[in-house]
Design an enzyme around this catalytic site. Sequence first.
Site, short mmCIF file in Angstrom:
data_model
loop_
_atom_site.label_atom_id
_atom_site.label_comp_id
_atom_site.label_asym_id
_atom_site.label_seq_id
_atom_site.Cartn_x
_atom_site.Cartn_y
_atom_site.Cartn_z
N THR A 109 -71.37 3.45 -0.49
CA THR A 109 -69.98 3.52 -0.99
C THR A 109 -69.03 4.11 0.05
O THR A 109 -67.82 4.00 -0.09
CB THR A 109 -69.91 4.42 -2.24
OG1 THR A 109 -70.29 5.75 -1.84
CG2 THR A 109 -70.84 3.94 -3.33
N ASP A 204 -74.74 18.67 16.08
CA ASP A 204 -75.82 18.52 17.07
C ASP A 204 -75.60 19.42 18.28
O ASP A 204 -76.55 20.03 18.80
CB ASP A 204 -75.91 17.06 17.54
CG ASP A 204 -76.62 16.18 16.53
OD1 ASP A 204 -77.29 16.73 15.63
OD2 ASP A 204 -76.50 14.94 16.64
#
Length: 210
Positions: A109, A204
């Site tokens: 979605t 990260d």
Amino acid sequence: MQIENLFVSGHPLIQHKLAILRNKNTEPKKFRELIREISILLAYEATADLGLAPISVETPMGIAACRQLTETIGLVPVLRAGLGMVEGIWEMMPGAEVWHIGLFRDERTLRPVQYYNKLPVAPTVQVCLILDPMLATGGTAVATVDILKKWGAQRVKYVGIIGAPEGICRLHEAHPDVPIHLAAVDEHLNDIGYIVPGLGDAGDRQFGTG
Ligand code: URA
């Protein structure tokens, strides 16, 4: 970019640190240090309008007319990239409460889905500072403000580091009352939702998982 309630810091210390933060060769330890320092400086600017009340303080030499904060503050880091923004700011305002919010993007979605939220039923703070370094599509930012307003937070502010025009417009259109504090507004989003030139994946790069 001219948007009411958008505050892009031109502070030299922030800009100098941002240049090092963006560098692809900056190691995670230094990256975390810079996120922490830039966050403190941005929060300093973002809290310049907090309410104060007069208080008398007895010093060793007499009575001083002082002022103290009247509003309770909630720091709301968005998992996981917002985590690195908390500690430094918290040291500056140790009385603040920290409420983590976890959202991920449903690949089907493309809408943000909440996976972590331990907010109690009634609001416990008056001013919320949402902490999330990258304001990219704005989907997570809008969803986080929705959650906090539904909770009953009276004032919500967004503190990020780099924003894309797309995300800034989306957040401002959905919540024009929410001030947006950033260190930079970049050029655009790429086709996978990363800010260009940005700094890559802020999560990260903090956690060494890239
Ligand atoms: N999240 C990031 O960490 N980086 C981006 O460029 C966009 C979203």
